[in-house]
Design a protein around this motif. Structure first.
Motif, PDB file in Angstrom:
ATOM      1  N   PRO A  50     -41.902 -26.434 -24.879  1.00 44.04           N
ATOM      2  CA  PRO A  50     -41.394 -28.000 -24.430  1.00 44.04           C
ATOM      3  C   PRO A  50     -39.932 -27.800 -24.171  1.00 44.04           C
ATOM      4  CG  PRO A  50     -42.549 -28.315 -26.519  1.00 44.04           C
ATOM      5  CD  PRO A  50     -42.650 -26.807 -26.206  1.00 44.04           C
ATOM      6  N   ALA A  51     -39.338 -28.470 -23.059  1.00 48.68           N
ATOM      7  CA  ALA A  51     -37.777 -28.440 -22.743  1.00 48.68           C
ATOM      8  C   ALA A  51     -37.367 -29.770 -22.323  1.00 48.68           C
ATOM      9  CB  ALA A  51     -37.938 -27.315 -21.562  1.00 48.68           C
ATOM     10  N   MET A  52     -36.174 -29.883 -22.319  1.00 45.25           N
ATOM     11  CA  MET A  52     -35.400 -30.836 -21.629  1.00 45.25           C
ATOM     12  C   MET A  52     -35.292 -30.752 -20.253  1.00 45.25           C
ATOM     13  SD  MET A  52     -35.597 -32.827 -24.542  1.00 45.25           S
ATOM     14  CE  MET A  52     -34.624 -34.241 -23.912  1.00 45.25           C
ATOM     15  N   VAL A  53     -35.469 -31.449 -19.538  1.00 42.35           N
ATOM     16  CA  VAL A  53     -35.519 -31.283 -17.972  1.00 42.35           C
ATOM     17  C   VAL A  53     -35.069 -32.504 -17.046  1.00 42.35           C
ATOM     18  CG1 VAL A  53     -37.227 -31.133 -16.127  1.00 42.35           C
ATOM     19  CG2 VAL A  53     -37.724 -30.100 -18.039  1.00 42.35           C
ATOM     20  N   CYS A  54     -34.569 -32.052 -15.873  1.00 46.47           N
ATOM     21  CA  CYS A  54     -34.156 -33.326 -14.902  1.00 46.47           C
ATOM     22  C   CYS A  54     -34.456 -32.809 -13.671  1.00 46.47           C
ATOM     23  CB  CYS A  54     -32.723 -33.770 -15.171  1.00 46.47           C
ATOM     24  SG  CYS A  54     -31.996 -34.831 -14.135  1.00 46.47           S
ATOM     25  N   ILE A  55     -35.409 -33.517 -12.926  1.00 44.08           N
ATOM     26  CA  ILE A  55     -35.635 -33.232 -11.438  1.00 44.08           C
ATOM     27  C   ILE A  55     -34.976 -34.127 -10.431  1.00 44.08           C
ATOM     28  CG2 ILE A  55     -37.542 -32.726  -9.805  1.00 44.08           C
ATOM     29  CD1 ILE A  55     -39.096 -31.794 -12.092  1.00 44.08           C
ATOM     30  N   THR A  56     -34.296 -33.806  -9.822  1.00 44.90           N
ATOM     31  CA  THR A  56     -33.357 -34.924  -8.801  1.00 44.90           C
ATOM     32  C   THR A  56     -33.580 -34.495  -7.293  1.00 44.90           C
ATOM     33  OG1 THR A  56     -31.638 -34.532 -10.375  1.00 44.90           O
ATOM     34  CG2 THR A  56     -31.034 -35.558  -8.396  1.00 44.90           C
ATOM     35  N   SER A  57     -33.751 -35.380  -6.487  1.00 46.56           N
ATOM     36  CA  SER A  57     -33.796 -35.441  -5.046  1.00 46.56           C
ATOM     37  C   SER A  57     -32.308 -35.065  -4.492  1.00 46.56           C
ATOM     38  CB  SER A  57     -34.172 -36.738  -4.734  1.00 46.56           C
ATOM     39  OG  SER A  57     -34.053 -36.599  -2.980  1.00 46.56           O
ATOM     40  N   ILE A  58     -32.268 -33.873  -3.644  1.00 44.12           N
ATOM     41  CA  ILE A  58     -31.075 -33.602  -3.131  1.00 44.12           C
ATOM     42  C   ILE A  58     -30.616 -34.636  -1.954  1.00 44.12           C
ATOM     43  CG2 ILE A  58     -29.850 -31.865  -1.946  1.00 44.12           C
ATOM     44  CD1 ILE A  58     -30.242 -31.221  -4.773  1.00 44.12           C
ATOM     45  N   GLN A  59     -31.919 -35.218  -1.630  1.00 46.90           N
ATOM     46  CA  GLN A  59     -31.373 -36.214  -0.416  1.00 46.90           C
ATOM     47  C   GLN A  59     -30.837 -37.416  -0.868  1.00 46.90           C
ATOM     48  OE1 GLN A  59     -35.304 -37.199   1.706  1.00 46.90           O
ATOM     49  NE2 GLN A  59     -34.423 -38.775   2.885  1.00 46.90           N
ATOM     50  N   ASP A  60     -31.402 -38.207  -1.811  1.00 40.31           N
ATOM     51  CA  ASP A  60     -30.993 -39.665  -2.277  1.00 40.31           C
ATOM     52  C   ASP A  60     -30.272 -39.461  -3.677  1.00 40.31           C
ATOM     53  OD1 ASP A  60     -32.982 -39.366  -3.913  1.00 40.31           O
ATOM     54  OD2 ASP A  60     -34.302 -40.912  -2.540  1.00 40.31           O
ATOM     55  N   GLY A  61     -30.342 -38.309  -4.275  1.00 40.27           N
ATOM     56  CA  GLY A  61     -29.670 -38.178  -5.655  1.00 40.27           C
ATOM     57  C   GLY A  61     -30.534 -38.741  -6.850  1.00 40.27           C
ATOM     58  N   THR A  62     -31.607 -39.179  -6.466  1.00 40.02           N
ATOM     59  CA  THR A  62     -32.319 -40.038  -7.327  1.00 40.02           C
ATOM     60  C   THR A  62     -32.996 -39.044  -8.576  1.00 40.02           C
ATOM     61  OG1 THR A  62     -34.189 -40.040  -5.833  1.00 40.02           O
ATOM     62  CG2 THR A  62     -32.618 -42.104  -6.047  1.00 40.02           C
ATOM     63  N   PRO A  96     -38.337 -39.836 -23.833  1.00 40.68           N
ATOM     64  CA  PRO A  96     -37.579 -40.807 -23.333  1.00 40.68           C
ATOM     65  C   PRO A  96     -36.447 -40.276 -22.478  1.00 40.68           C
ATOM     66  CG  PRO A  96     -37.728 -40.867 -25.485  1.00 40.68           C
ATOM     67  CD  PRO A  96     -38.611 -39.619 -25.122  1.00 40.68           C
ATOM     68  N   VAL A  97     -36.068 -40.974 -21.505  1.00 38.68           N
ATOM     69  CA  VAL A  97     -35.046 -40.574 -20.348  1.00 38.68           C
ATOM     70  C   VAL A  97     -33.641 -40.744 -21.202  1.00 38.68           C
ATOM     71  CG1 VAL A  97     -33.671 -41.089 -18.147  1.00 38.68           C
ATOM     72  CG2 VAL A  97     -36.295 -41.162 -18.282  1.00 38.68           C
ATOM     73  N   ARG A  98     -32.862 -39.764 -21.608  1.00 35.05           N
ATOM     74  CA  ARG A  98     -31.562 -39.610 -22.180  1.00 35.05           C
ATOM     75  C   ARG A  98     -30.548 -39.918 -21.209  1.00 35.05           C
ATOM     76  NH1 ARG A  98     -33.022 -41.694 -26.311  1.00 35.05           N
ATOM     77  NH2 ARG A  98     -31.414 -40.558 -27.650  1.00 35.05           N
ATOM     78  N   LYS A  99     -29.606 -40.662 -21.496  1.00 35.43           N
ATOM     79  CA  LYS A  99     -28.365 -40.601 -20.587  1.00 35.43           C
ATOM     80  C   LYS A  99     -27.386 -39.624 -21.186  1.00 35.43           C
ATOM     81  CE  LYS A  99     -25.130 -43.783 -18.368  1.00 35.43           C
ATOM     82  NZ  LYS A  99     -24.381 -45.081 -18.178  1.00 35.43           N
ATOM     83  N   MET A 100     -26.867 -38.823 -20.190  1.00 29.65           N
ATOM     84  CA  MET A 100     -26.238 -37.895 -20.544  1.00 29.65           C
ATOM     85  C   MET A 100     -24.487 -37.876 -20.022  1.00 29.65           C
ATOM     86  SD  MET A 100     -28.281 -36.221 -22.385  1.00 29.65           S
ATOM     87  CE  MET A 100     -27.213 -34.578 -22.600  1.00 29.65           C
ATOM     88  N   PRO A 125     -27.162 -36.562 -14.787  1.00 28.95           N
ATOM     89  CA  PRO A 125     -26.958 -37.727 -15.342  1.00 28.95           C
ATOM     90  C   PRO A 125     -27.706 -37.965 -16.437  1.00 28.95           C
ATOM     91  CG  PRO A 125     -27.884 -38.042 -13.113  1.00 28.95           C
ATOM     92  CD  PRO A 125     -27.700 -36.520 -13.165  1.00 28.95           C
ATOM     93  N   VAL A 126     -29.071 -37.649 -16.516  1.00 29.67           N
ATOM     94  CA  VAL A 126     -30.135 -37.648 -17.512  1.00 29.67           C
ATOM     95  C   VAL A 126     -30.768 -36.383 -17.832  1.00 29.67           C
ATOM     96  CG1 VAL A 126     -30.422 -40.153 -16.769  1.00 29.67           C
ATOM     97  CG2 VAL A 126     -32.158 -38.349 -15.975  1.00 29.67           C
TER      98      VAL A 126
END
Length: 551
Positions: A50-62, A96-100, A125-126
């Motif tokens: 298991p790991a802490m992950v963030c996948i983000t769209s380069i197009q819109d930053g979401t 949970p999504v953790r704000k960073m 960001p998270v």
């Protein structure tokens, strides 16, 4: 029912069944998506992790969440943790999504950081918790994945592209250790975590979370106040410890919690809670210390928000406080720590995240020397002895005459001690800027890392003219830090207080006591128990000042 409505309804049902906490979701575009299979392994063990992950769209930053790449507009709130998060044993479960980073409020847990990132080496960001083997449906385009697995592994940040013509995509990631502190006998722990443990699924969540953050001992605290307690624990004591390999959950308490500060009891056998004498912390200290192996802490020492440690100047005179949270919320409070050390107090350095108000488990962590054999009892024995350092990134090892932090060494005037400090980091964790050694007089020596080396060593022979404490600290360019508990060197049997600095420090403590004393006396019905305790603290400091001047 229209097709898009059916899809939305099905997604909501799946989210509910998977046990995903209540985020705000938006559907991905209805265009073609490609299933991206993610595998995350520890390189040294070759095991999926298991790991802490963030996948983000380069197009819109979401930020997108597995498995359907829904957009997460807000992080999870503290109320999710009060209720309890149930781990679901499948590859598609998302924690949970953790704000960073970024200013926020008490509900999204970010207000304590201001504009600083909660983890110096994490810029996204998270982050959210995933299994190490999951899939996500991404639309064609460019994407960024970031992966974090605790302080001892190199975090990953990579751009990748999803082709419109692809039928599927596999991404494999190997998490590489830059240091293995376990092999050196040091095991990480978080002394301040809140979550119920009254269901097996709750404990599964915490164990998976600890595994994702590579942390070994999680102190799960039932949290008290004048009206009751929250974050209920299944029970206290050895019977209710839960371990999976070398990852363990141990119940403790954060109680009492009042205008005079928050008290933590670790390794307790039963909850100490009495509303009739709630603000009389010394009674709690006594009852906790009667429980074999229990340790007492003053919480939030690093952070003075809401005046949380305001009772410390008088309650520390009970000499029943074993440790403080020297590092928390990206803050390291050496100023007050050194003042108390200069008054002769011996206080172990610890660090706790305060999840769910902290952003993630182990964002600051307490490393304790247990020797080759890890066990819960060894970890608490090491913490009680002061064999610790705190960190939110780098590693820091100190020995004086070959002895660990927390040790007392007996020496004679004009003799010498051999001080050795080794600071380690990794460029992706934090580039070391300097390493300092401090004692009662201030800076003993400083080494600037002008060559930007990953390892900085200091070895010196230090001459002794008086009793003293000796501690080390390392600073990184991105704000990551580590600090040790001191070694206490007793010269000719004399105390480690500082004769020159103590009078001014005592005056500061007495002024803090006088302020609370005045506030209490202005109440319509003053609490005589508080006034008596304030007077005992004044007597302690006046007696200490008399002894110091007499020396």
């Amino acid at each position: 029912m229209k097709q898009d409505e059916m899809k939305k309804g099905l997604t909501n049902i799946i989210i509910f069944l998977l046990g995903v906490p209540s985020f705000v979701f938006a559907q991905t575009d209805a265009k073609k998506t490609v299933t991206v299979k993610i595998n995350i392994r520890e390189e040294d063990t070759r095991q999926i992790t298991p790991a802490m992950v963030c996948i983000t769209s380069i197009q819109d930053g979401t930020v997108r969440l597995p498995p359907f790449a829904e957009i997460s507009y807000t992080p999870s709130e503290t109320k999710s943790f009060y209720t309890g998060i149930e781990f679901k044993k499948n590859k598609e479960w998302v924690g949970p999504v953790r704000k960073m980073n970024g200013a926020g409020n008490n509900e999204d847990r970010s207000y304590v950081y201001g504009l600083y990132p909660s983890l110096p080496y994490w810029t996204d960001p998270v982050m959210y918790q995933t299994s190490g083997d999951f899939s996500i449906a991404l639309s064609p385009g460019k994407w960024k994945i970031s992966i974090e697995h605790g302080n001892e592994y190199v975090p990953i940040s990579e751009l990748f592209e999803v082709s419109a013509s692809a039928k599927g995509l596999a991404k494999n990631y190997n998490l590489k250790r830059w240091i293995n502190l376990r092999k050196l006998g040091w095991y990480s722990g978080d002394v301040h975590v809140h979550h119920p443990t009254t269901k097996p699924q709750f404990k599964d969540f915490l164990l998976e979370y600890a595994s994702a953050e590579d942390i070994h001992l999680v102190n799960v605290l039932e949290m008290g106040h004048h009206l009751g307690t929250d974050f209920k624990q299944e029970g206290f004591g050895e019977k209710f410890r839960t371990c999976r390999g070398d990852i363990c959950l141990v119940a403790g308490q954060e109680n009492p919690r009042s205008q005079y500060g928050h008290i933590i009891g670790l390794n307790v056998k039963q909850l100490v809670y009495d509303t009739a004498s709630y603000d009389y912390y010394d009674l709690v200290f006594n009852k906790l210390h009667l429980q074999k192996g229990a340790i007492v802490e003053y919480a939030h020492f690093s952070w003075n928000g809401c005046d949380l440690p305001r009772g410390l100047p008088w309650y520390i005179t009970t000499q029943q406080i074993d440790f403080v949270e020297l590092l928390q919320f990206a803050r390291l409070n050496t100023l007050d720590y050194y003042d108390y050390l200069n008054l002769g107090f011996r206080i172990t350095a610890a660090a706790g995240s305060d999840v769910p108000w902290g952003s993630t488990l182990g964002e600051v962590r307490t490393y304790v020397y247990t020797g080759k054999q890890f066990s819960v009892d060894n970890w608490f024995s090491g913490l009680k002895a002061g064999h610790s350092f705190v960190s939110n990134g780098p590693a820091l090892l100190l020995d004086v005459d070959g002895k660990l932090p927390g040790t007392e060494i007996m020496k004679a005037t004009n003799s010498k001690v051999a001080i050795t400090v080794r600071a380690n980091s990794n460029p992706s964790i934090g580039v070391i800027s300097r390493v300092d050694i401090y004692n009662n007089d201030g800076l003993v020596t400083e080494k600037m890392n002008v060559e930007k080396s990953d390892v900085v060593n200091i070895s010196l022979q230090h001459q002794l003219r008086k009793s003293q404490w000796i501690a080390a600290v390392v600073y990184c360019e991105n704000g990551a830090v580590a600090h040790t508990t001191p070694v206490y060197v007793i010269v000719d049997g004399k105390p480690t207080w500082d004769v020159n600095k103590a009078p001014e420090i005592i005056n500061t403590q007495l002024a803090a006591i006088a302020k609370i004393d005045q506030e209490e006396k202005e109440k319509s019905i003053p609490d005589q128990g508080i006034l008596d305790r304030l007077q005992r603290a004044r007597d302690f400091y006046n007696n200490l000042l008399f002894q110091i001047k007499g020396k």
